[in-house]
Write a protein that holds these residues in place. Structure first.
Motif, short mmCIF file in Angstrom:
data_model
loop_
_atom_site.label_atom_id
_atom_site.label_comp_id
_atom_site.label_asym_id
_atom_site.label_seq_id
_atom_site.Cartn_x
_atom_site.Cartn_y
_atom_site.Cartn_z
N ASP A 239 -2.70 15.60 13.66
CA ASP A 239 -1.98 14.33 13.63
C ASP A 239 -1.69 13.80 15.04
OD1 ASP A 239 -1.90 14.17 10.91
OD2 ASP A 239 0.07 15.07 10.70
N ARG A 240 -2.15 14.52 16.05
CA ARG A 240 -1.79 14.16 17.42
C ARG A 240 -2.76 13.18 18.07
NH1 ARG A 240 -0.14 20.09 19.91
NH2 ARG A 240 1.20 20.73 18.16
N VAL A 241 -3.81 12.83 17.38
CA VAL A 241 -4.86 12.01 18.00
C VAL A 241 -4.91 10.60 17.40
CG1 VAL A 241 -6.30 13.89 18.80
CG2 VAL A 241 -6.49 13.14 16.43
N ILE A 242 -3.89 10.25 16.64
CA ILE A 242 -3.85 8.91 16.04
C ILE A 242 -3.33 7.93 17.08
CG2 ILE A 242 -2.92 7.50 14.18
CD1 ILE A 242 -2.43 10.13 12.62
N HIS A 283 -8.91 15.15 5.16
CA HIS A 283 -8.45 16.02 6.25
C HIS A 283 -9.25 15.75 7.53
CE1 HIS A 283 -7.02 19.48 8.42
NE2 HIS A 283 -6.30 19.90 7.38
N HIS A 284 -8.55 15.69 8.65
CA HIS A 284 -9.21 15.45 9.94
C HIS A 284 -10.25 16.53 10.22
CE1 HIS A 284 -9.46 15.11 14.42
NE2 HIS A 284 -9.41 13.83 14.11
N ALA A 285 -9.94 17.77 9.87
CA ALA A 285 -10.86 18.88 10.11
C ALA A 285 -12.11 18.78 9.24
CB ALA A 285 -10.16 20.21 9.85
N ASP A 286 -12.03 18.03 8.14
CA ASP A 286 -13.17 17.84 7.25
C ASP A 286 -13.91 16.54 7.54
OD1 ASP A 286 -12.51 20.19 5.97
OD2 ASP A 286 -11.27 19.21 4.46
N GLY A 287 -13.67 15.98 8.69
CA GLY A 287 -14.38 14.75 9.06
C GLY A 287 -13.60 13.48 8.82
N GLY A 288 -12.38 13.59 8.33
CA GLY A 288 -11.57 12.40 8.11
C GLY A 288 -11.25 11.71 9.43
N GLU A 289 -11.44 10.41 9.46
CA GLU A 289 -11.26 9.68 10.71
C GLU A 289 -9.84 9.15 10.85
OE1 GLU A 289 -14.22 6.64 10.74
OE2 GLU A 289 -15.88 8.03 11.07
N ASN A 290 -9.49 8.83 12.09
CA ASN A 290 -8.17 8.26 12.37
C ASN A 290 -8.23 6.75 12.21
OD1 ASN A 290 -6.94 10.78 13.13
ND2 ASN A 290 -8.13 10.66 15.02
N THR A 291 -8.51 6.32 10.99
CA THR A 291 -8.62 4.90 10.71
C THR A 291 -7.51 4.47 9.76
OG1 THR A 291 -10.09 5.30 8.83
CG2 THR A 291 -11.13 4.96 10.97
N ILE A 301 9.39 14.64 4.94
CA ILE A 301 9.64 15.57 3.82
C ILE A 301 8.44 15.59 2.88
CG2 ILE A 301 11.16 16.14 1.90
CD1 ILE A 301 12.47 16.40 4.64
N CYS A 302 7.98 14.42 2.47
CA CYS A 302 6.83 14.34 1.56
C CYS A 302 5.55 14.83 2.24
CB CYS A 302 6.64 12.91 1.06
SG CYS A 302 7.97 12.38 -0.07
N HIS A 303 5.44 14.59 3.54
CA HIS A 303 4.28 15.07 4.29
C HIS A 303 4.22 16.59 4.25
CE1 HIS A 303 1.63 14.10 8.08
NE2 HIS A 303 0.96 14.66 7.09
N ASP A 304 5.38 17.24 4.45
CA ASP A 304 5.43 18.71 4.40
C ASP A 304 5.10 19.22 3.00
OD1 ASP A 304 6.11 18.81 7.05
OD2 ASP A 304 8.25 19.17 6.71
N VAL A 305 5.58 18.51 1.97
CA VAL A 305 5.29 18.91 0.59
C VAL A 305 3.79 18.90 0.34
CG1 VAL A 305 5.52 18.23 -1.83
CG2 VAL A 305 7.53 18.22 -0.34
N ARG A 306 3.12 17.84 0.79
CA ARG A 306 1.67 17.75 0.57
C ARG A 306 0.95 18.91 1.27
NH1 ARG A 306 -1.30 12.06 -0.19
NH2 ARG A 306 0.35 10.85 -1.22
N HIS A 307 1.41 19.23 2.48
CA HIS A 307 0.76 20.33 3.20
C HIS A 307 1.01 21.66 2.50
CE1 HIS A 307 -1.03 18.46 6.70
NE2 HIS A 307 0.06 17.69 6.84
N ARG A 308 2.20 21.85 1.97
CA ARG A 308 2.48 23.12 1.26
C ARG A 308 1.65 23.24 0.01
NH1 ARG A 308 7.91 22.08 2.75
NH2 ARG A 308 8.40 21.28 0.67
N LYS A 309 1.32 22.11 -0.59
CA LYS A 309 0.48 22.12 -1.79
C LYS A 309 -1.00 22.28 -1.45
CE LYS A 309 3.45 19.32 -4.79
NZ LYS A 309 3.57 18.01 -5.53
N GLY A 310 -1.29 22.30 -0.15
CA GLY A 310 -2.68 22.49 0.26
C GLY A 310 -3.49 21.24 0.25
N GLU A 311 -2.82 20.08 0.19
CA GLU A 311 -3.58 18.83 0.19
C GLU A 311 -4.05 18.53 1.59
OE1 GLU A 311 -1.74 15.56 -1.73
OE2 GLU A 311 -0.72 16.82 -3.20
N ASN A 312 -4.91 17.55 1.71
CA ASN A 312 -5.43 17.14 3.01
C ASN A 312 -4.27 16.74 3.91
OD1 ASN A 312 -8.00 17.57 2.07
ND2 ASN A 312 -8.37 15.43 1.57
N GLY A 313 -4.48 16.82 5.27
CA GLY A 313 -3.43 16.54 6.20
C GLY A 313 -3.73 15.35 7.07
#
Length: 313
Positions: A239-242, A283-291, A301-313
């Motif tokens: 998330d640091r390259v947006i 996911h950025h690691a899967d080729g997702g672009e910063n668009t 809070i919701c961002h952390d929930v998605r990451h805990r569920k293993g969703e894309n980041g």
């Protein structure tokens, strides 16, 4: 000791000044240089007294108080330094403005700080700041910051730490003031007035992942040129390259509201210090672009929930 301007009746002062300047015609024709100069001293005193008297407020006797009263009449308006020189009745108006900012907590931005922000292409300089020249000033809000004097003392200590880089000084200052509004003037001071402070502040957000919000990057309620470190933790690396411009467009598209829970800063309170973040759909690691198309607005809070569920980041 320098002469202090005195408050009087503006019309009476104007009449005296006109009379004195009318009489000065004779000195131009018949007096030597020194006598001409000495004859203008009373005119200079009258002109300063006239400027100091324009507020028509007998209680505003000190130059600093007159300058503040003038700025409070024009909150959010670009004011030329020479205006403050006239209303203050002194040439050292810049020092009085610094006292108002540092000792008394008035959020006054200078054109020098705006110039530094403009030099960093990705800093979103607000439209009202764009025309500011170096010797211009703007009072951002009519609310006084009671903690300012303490913060400026902290800033002074960090400013003088020789082993720290400009970026490290700025980060240390933010971490001493998590959740508090910090002005560009403070950051410029911490950086020992080096113009790179604006770029280093942006880098802390976009390259190092510190959640530093501005009016254009997640906190539309903030006055222009104010910054807040929302949380004392870095964002995940992906998330640091947006870029700020992309992040800003995502927030604006989503009306600065979390797409999962509907939270926005209008619901903020000290016991629920949430903030907004940009989340990658792919996911950025899967080729997702910063668009803009691949990002959505979530609260942390919701961002952390998605990451805990293993969703894309």
């Amino acid at each position: 000791m320098a002469r202090r301007s005195s408050i009087g009746d503006p019309e009476a002062l104007r009449s005296s000044l006109v009379e004195l300047l009318t009489d000065f015609e004779g000195h131009l024709k018949h007096s030597d240089l020194r006598e001409q100069v000495r004859e203008l001293i009373p005119a200079n005193h009258l002109l300063r007294d006239l400027g100091s008297s324009l507020l028509r407020d007998e209680t505003a006797k000190a130059a600093r108080e007159r300058i503040l009263r003038y700025l409070l009449k024009y909150v959010g308006v670009v004011i030329e330094g020479e205006e403050l020189m006239v209303i203050g009745g002194i040439s050292e108006y810049a020092r009085r403005i610094r006292e108002l900012r540092v000792e008394h907590g008035w959020k006054i931005i200078t054109g020098y700080t705006v110039k530094d922000m403009k030099a960093d292409d990705e800093n979103g300089v607000a439209e009202e700041l764009d025309p500011m020249k170096p010797d211009d000033y703007m009072l951002l809000t009519d609310k006084q910051d009671r903690d300012a004097a303490y913060r400026w003392n902290v800033a002074k200590t960090i400013r003088n730490e020789k082993e720290l880089s400009v970026r490290d000084k700025i980060l240390k200052y933010f971490r001493k003031n998590v959740g508090k509004e910090v002005s560009g003037e403070e950051l410029r001071y911490v950086a020992k007035d080096k113009s790179e402070w604006a770029r280093r502040t942006r880098e802390l957000r976009t390259e190092y992942g510190w959640p530093i919000a501005t009016q254009n990057t997640g906190r539309p309620d903030l006055p222009v040129s104010m910054y807040v470190l929302l949380e004392d933790r870095q964002a995940p690396e992906h998330d640091r390259v947006i870029k700020d411009a992309v992040r800003r467009e995502v927030y604006m598209r989503d009306k600065h509201t979390c797409r999962d829970c509907g939270w926005n800063h209008g619901l903020w309170n000290p016991s629920d210090a949430r903030h907004l973040e940009a989340h990658h759909v792919q996911h950025h690691a899967d080729g997702g672009e910063n668009t803009v198309e691949n990002l959505v607005t979530l609260c942390n809070i919701c961002h952390d929930v998605r990451h805990r569920k293993g969703e894309n980041g």
